[in-house]
Design an enzyme around this catalytic site. Structure first.
Site: not given
Ligand code: AMP
Length: 288
Positions: A37, A149
């Site tokens: 993030h 991801k």
């Molecule tokens: P989330 O909080 O899991 O819904 O993710 C929020 C954003 O962070 C989304 O666009 C995800 O694809 C991105 N994200 C989560 N984990 C990763 C990671 N390991 N590498 C890159 N982006 C990530």
């Protein structure tokens, strides 16, 4: 970093920033922040004047038997982390403000959700596209960034933006990984010590699948079988899917066309924790 809770206040703030000629960058998340993030915040803040991070555990993208209630919520720790990078505002609305009740409107991209994660998470992507469309309307970003991801999510959001003429540029960021290769995820903290060690097999299996493709294997079933055997061997892992997909349509491939880009994506459960990962590979042009 200024914290904004109300949608009305956020909308007013975005108007003010836009009217002053400054560029707004949006980083939508569900919180429980990790370095993936933070990398999104860093990447978008290089492109804009004002970076807005959102933390909202969106109920409409969780199925009835999924982890909405136990999804990690750690706002204080998240605020500290977000303050260590270049986030100017944090928007963290209540569910009752985002969905006051009586909503009859959803944003649904057709076709693309009928693959990969969409198959085992019916309705998930409609929840995602609806909340992202709402965030675009509330925060009026010039640029928004999503992680690779969740590659299917990024592809679906790009399609929504094109189809509905949202005036926002979508950036994507490569997957940020732990030292051993496991893709960073807020859900990794659910894993037992043993499962955390085994979870590295997901990335390892993607790498050897890539190697098999690069050395000429074109039959998906052969590669998928090897990956499945490797991931499940000696672990508690249960495969949800291992797919080789056309990155434009997300259609499942059984033979890999020479010279094409292929998305290798998987979802695997360790107990009730579902992890996803993927990588893109270019199929070589071998002479037969
Ligand atoms: P989330 O909080 O899991 O819904 O993710 C929020 C954003 O962070 C989304 O666009 C995800 O694809 C991105 N994200 C989560 N984990 C990763 C990671 N390991 N590498 C890159 N982006 C990530």
């Amino acid at each position: 970093m200024e914290i904004i809770k109300s949608t009305a206040e956020a909308q007013h703030l975005a108007d003010t920033i836009r009217n002053s000629g400054r560029l707004i960058g949006l980083v939508p998340t569900m919180g429980a922040l990790h370095k993936g993030h933070l990398a999104l915040i860093d990447a978008v803040s290089e492109q804009v004047d004002v970076t807005i991070l959102t933390i909202f555990v969106n109920p409409t993208q969780f199925g009835p038997n999924e982890d909405f209630n136990r999804y990690p919520r750690q706002l204080e720790a998240d605020i500290q982390l977000a303050e260590s990078v270049d986030a100017d505002y944090l928007f963290c609305p209540e569910v009752s403000d985002m969905y006051p009740g009586g909503e009859l409107t959803q944003v649904q991209v057709s076709g693309l959700p009928d693959h990969l994660c969409g198959l085992s998470r019916p309705g998930h992507f409609t929840g995602v596209t609806t909340v992202v469309a709402k965030l675009f309307n509330i925060l009026k970003p010039h640029v928004a960034i999503f992680g690779e991801k969740d590659m299917q999510q990024a592809i679906i959001i790009k399609k929504m933006v094109r189809d509905l003429n949202f005036d926002v540029r979508i950036l994507t960021l490569p997957i940020v990984r732990e030292a051993d290769g496991l893709a960073m995820s807020s859900r990794n903290q659910y894993l037992s010590h043993e499962d955390r060690i085994q979870a590295v097999k997901l990335f390892q299996s993607l790498n050897f699948a890539k190697e098999m493709v690069l050395t000429g294997e074109k039959h998906v079933e052969v590669i998928r079988e090897a990956m499945t055997r490797f991931i499940t061997g000696g672990t508690s892992a249960v495969i949800d899917y291992v797919s080789f997909a056309d990155p434009d349509t997300l259609d499942d491939l059984s033979e890999l066309p020479a010279g094409s880009q292929v998305l290798i994506a998987l979802a695997v459960k360790f107990g009730s924790t579902r992890l996803i990962d993927n990588l893109m590979v270019k199929v070589p042009q071998f002479q037969d």
